[in-house]
Design an enzyme around this catalytic site. Structure first.
Site, PDB file in Angstrom:
ATOM      1  CB  CYS A   2     -21.125  25.295  42.726  1.00  0.00           C
ATOM      2  SG  CYS A   2     -19.495  24.931  43.370  1.00  0.00           S
ATOM      3  NE  ARG A  27     -24.450  24.105  37.981  1.00  0.00           N
ATOM      4  CZ  ARG A  27     -25.030  24.681  36.807  1.00  0.00           C
ATOM      5  NH1 ARG A  27     -24.673  23.926  36.011  1.00  0.00           N
ATOM      6  NH2 ARG A  27     -23.533  25.419  36.465  1.00  0.00           N
ATOM      7  CD1 TRP A  74     -17.865  18.583  42.212  1.00  0.00           C
ATOM      8  CD2 TRP A  74     -16.139  20.157  41.114  1.00  0.00           C
ATOM      9  NE1 TRP A  74     -16.382  17.674  41.256  1.00  0.00           N
ATOM     10  CE2 TRP A  74     -15.733  18.651  40.526  1.00  0.00           C
ATOM     11  CE3 TRP A  74     -15.937  21.309  40.971  1.00  0.00           C
ATOM     12  CZ2 TRP A  74     -14.081  18.688  39.961  1.00  0.00           C
ATOM     13  CZ3 TRP A  74     -14.459  20.891  40.420  1.00  0.00           C
ATOM     14  CH2 TRP A  74     -13.849  20.166  39.649  1.00  0.00           C
ATOM     15  CG  ASN A 100     -20.649  28.020  40.229  1.00  0.00           C
ATOM     16  OD1 ASN A 100     -19.743  27.446  40.325  1.00  0.00           O
ATOM     17  ND2 ASN A 100     -22.141  27.741  39.141  1.00  0.00           N
ATOM     18  N   GLY A 101     -18.200  30.106  41.246  1.00  0.00           N
ATOM     19  CA  GLY A 101     -17.034  30.668  40.286  1.00  0.00           C
ATOM     20  C   GLY A 101     -15.549  30.340  42.028  1.00  0.00           C
ATOM     21  CD  GLU A 479     -18.744   9.409  24.632  1.00  0.00           C
ATOM     22  OE1 GLU A 479     -18.124  10.201  24.985  1.00  0.00           O
ATOM     23  OE2 GLU A 479     -19.477   9.698  25.549  1.00  0.00           O
ATOM     24  CE  LYS A 483     -20.018   9.114  28.590  1.00  0.00           C
ATOM     25  NZ  LYS A 483     -19.986  10.086  28.278  1.00  0.00           N
ATOM     26  CD  GLU A 486     -18.401  10.176  32.151  1.00  0.00           C
ATOM     27  OE1 GLU A 486     -18.290  11.930  33.085  1.00  0.00           O
ATOM     28  OE2 GLU A 486     -18.579  10.176  30.750  1.00  0.00           O
ATOM     29  CG  HIS A 502       2.891   0.665  17.381  1.00  0.00           C
ATOM     30  ND1 HIS A 502       3.979   0.542  16.881  1.00  0.00           N
ATOM     31  CD2 HIS A 502       2.368   0.830  16.158  1.00  0.00           C
ATOM     32  CE1 HIS A 502       4.105   0.534  15.724  1.00  0.00           C
ATOM     33  NE2 HIS A 502       2.604   0.227  15.057  1.00  0.00           N
ATOM     34  CE  LYS A 601     -24.776  16.901  32.210  1.00  0.00           C
ATOM     35  NZ  LYS A 601     -24.533  15.273  30.758  1.00  0.00           N
TER      36      LYS A 601
END
Ligand code: M6R
Length: 606
Positions: A2, A27, A74, A100-101, A479, A483, A486, A502, A601
């Site tokens: 948010c 965000r 968000w 926000n929160g 990584e 990438k 996502e 394995h 983000k």
């Protein structure tokens, strides 16, 4: 998680709010809304989806307000609906807030509110009604009174039609920055939307409440005592926060890497002494010697940078090092003491899990330091020292340049500890020389952009991928895999090459490609064997290899070459082609590269 934007001053508020929201969209982009004071009334507009939808909705409105609040959401409490979109109001639309929160005790508060008319599923609306209930002419008093009843986290801004020339903001756990202009103030969840207007800012701390008019700013604590704050000067420039001709922030940020890597190491390396000098560590050589364990705490990409850091600390400084996923660390009753050094690694410096884990380690007596990008962020301010990675604003949700600069700083710290312990001058100097060559080598890799794109396009139809690496390149594989998944939504996993046999190898066939990192280091031969095993199962193979390795070609459908460097520094180069690979597949699939679905983000909730 948010984004909040607010303005009070003499200019037209609406364009400032919309521009601010656009910069904060990373965000959260489930929905967006704003409220402005228009002819003594608060008017609110809300729209599902991106800020452009909100902008479209109000384009024919004749708004001429100079005070307003805005929010990009968000979703946490309540689905993605217009009703759940901020700003939220009390019963009569005289009071509006953006938040926000998470208000944890919102159900209890809701019961206490009695017959208030609740129209959304959000915790924020309950807070709005609580403030409305407590309002008796003074907005700041109403906000403080309400916040004393709240459990949870908040960054919030409130306005009230009955106190039309005022704005009240408060923070506990969710960041808020106040930009100071000429008879105007800007509030935002981070500094990027404030940059076009001013570089003078005040960072609100937890437990602080700001009362703002167009020509006054006064901060209080929750005991209603005045708090004196330092005005800080932002050192990011406006140009850095733009796309600069690139189609997406992610691509621009990938191409930023050679430059920002130079910024990360500038003034921090000393060839004569074969060492790094990170003054922010804030420890004497004796204190450094007393450290017998290092813990690197982070989430996501930052934790993969941490895994490279583990290799560096153990190899160069001989200090046992663990990488801990922040959300796990905080609940496992971690064993740390006064001989433990804990680094929190975070681009945003606001990640709730990382912050909470660091607080836990601090309570237990460890040294706490930060490796952070966003200047003035909560983790940067709560740690007792540390280093800014100087990657500049990173606006794409997928982290790229922050990762490389985190790795750079971790390696510099490892050299600094190493030289304080057993690392020889000669090895220190070799490392410093090799580090200086990295930006030029990154540029050579970026010049292969078209070739990497060509390879990526061949693989865009596949639905599954493995990324394989060994040793220092296993974190690189992790990584690369993150990438890809996502931003493109292609299923992808990373394994150490030797682990395939394995279990994971059973999934391989001609529809399940493997991206193998096989640069020439001590594990090269082993990695070649693992590639051969995958090829025997008919998997198509893409290889990242060291320049000049012609032999590897017979194992692969596509090879990307990188220049040689010291083994420990390989992640600084090897990650770049993987970033480009993920980027080009995603563009080809028509997905939103900079704002992948379901993500934000800065993850400021647990
Ligand atoms: O701001 P932080 O570095 O603390 O963020 C940590 C993760 O949320 C972040 O790296 C995330 O995994 C990115 N989406 C990766 O690209």
């Amino acid at each position: 998680m948010c984004g909040i934007m607010a303005y009070i001053g003499k200019k037209q508020a609406t364009p400032i709010l919309l521009n601010g929201l656009r910069r904060l969209e990373y965000r959260g982009y489930d929905s967006a809304g704003l409220a402005v004071l228009q002819n003594d009334n608060l008017v609110r507009f809300r729209a599902i989806g991106k800020v452009d939808n909100l902008s479209e909705k109000i384009k024919n409105e004749k708004l001429n307000s100079t005070i307003g609040i805005a929010h990009t959401r968000w979703a946490t409490h309540g689905g993605v609906t217009e009703n759940n979109t901020h700003p939220h109001s009390g019963c009569d639309d005289k009071l509006m807030i953006v938040h926000n929160g998470i208000i944890e005790n919102y159900r209890e508060i809701k019961k206490e509110l009695g017959d208030h008319k609740i129209t959304s599923e959000t915790d924020t609306e309950i807070l709005a009604h609580l403030i409305e209930k407590n309002f008796s002419g003074d907005l700041k008093d109403a906000v403080v009174k309400s916040l004393l009843l709240v459990r949870g986290t908040y960054g919030l801004v409130a306005i009230h039609a009955k106190e039309p020339k005022k704005m009240v903001a408060a923070r506990l756990g969710s960041p808020l920055v106040i930009g100071i202009g000429d008879e105007e103030y800007f509030l935002a969840s981070d500094a990027s939307p404030i940059l076009p207007y001013t570089k003078q800012v005040v960072f609100l701390n937890d437990g602080e409440v700001a009362e703002i008019t167009e020509n006054s700013l006064q901060i209080y604590n929750l005991k209603d005592q005045k708090v004196k704050k330092k005005i800080e000067e932002l050192d990011w420039n406006e140009e850095q926060a733009q796309k600069q001709g690139f189609p997406h922030f992610m691509l621009k940020e990938i191409f930023d890497q050679p430059t920002v890597f130079e910024d990360a190491i500038a003034g921090r390396i000393n060839f004569e002494e074969g060492t790094a000098v990170l003054g922010g560590l804030n420890m004497t050589p004796e204190q450094m010697k007393s450290i017998n364990r290092i813990i690197l705490i982070a989430c996501g990409t930052a934790s993969y940078a941490g895994q490279v850091g583990k290799f560096a600390f153990e190899r160069l400084a001989g200090i046992p090092t663990d990488v801990e996923i922040a959300s796990e660390f905080r609940y496992k009753d971690p064993i740390v003491d006064e001989h433990t050094l804990v680094f929190g690694i975070s681009q945003s410096g606001e990640t709730a899990d990382t912050l909470a884990a660091l607080r836990e380690a601090k309570r237990k007596g460890a040294y706490i330091r930060g490796i952070i990008n966003v200047v003035g962020s909560t983790i940067a301010r709560e740690t007792d020292g540390g280093t800014y990675i100087h990657a500049g604003p990173e606006l794409a949700v997928a982290s790229t340049k922050a990762y490389t600069n985190m790795v750079a700083i971790l390696i510099l710290y490892a050299i600094q500890f190493g030289r304080n312990n057993k690392l020889s001058l000669a090895t220190g100097q070799r490392l410093i020389s090799a580090i200086k060559e990295i930006p030029e080598k990154m540029n050579l890799i970026l010049k292969q952009n078209d070739k990497i794109k060509e390879i990526a396009l061949k693989y865009k139809e596949y639905r599954d991928f493995y990324f394989l690496g060994r040793g220092i390149n296993y974190p690189v594989a992790l990584e690369g895999s993150l990438k890809l998944k996502e931003i493109s939504y292609i299923h992808s996993e990373a394994y150490p090459g030797g682990e395939m046999k394995h279990g994971p190898i059973s999934l391989l066939d001609e529809d399940f490609p493997v991206f193998a990192i096989a640069t020439k280091n001590q594990l090269y031969e082993k990695m070649v064997s693992n590639i051969t095993e995958a090829k025997a199962r008919k998997a198509k193979i893409i290889v990242l290899a060291t320049e000049g390795d012609e032999e590897i070609k017979h194992l692969t459908e596509g090879v990307i070459y990188v220049p040689p460097t010291m083994e420990l520094l390989e992640p600084l180069l090897n990650t770049l082609p993987l970033q480009l690979f993920a980027y080009y597949i995603t563009v080809a699939l028509g997905k939103d590269v900079d704002r992948p679905r379901n993500l934000a983000k800065s993850v400021t909730v647990e």
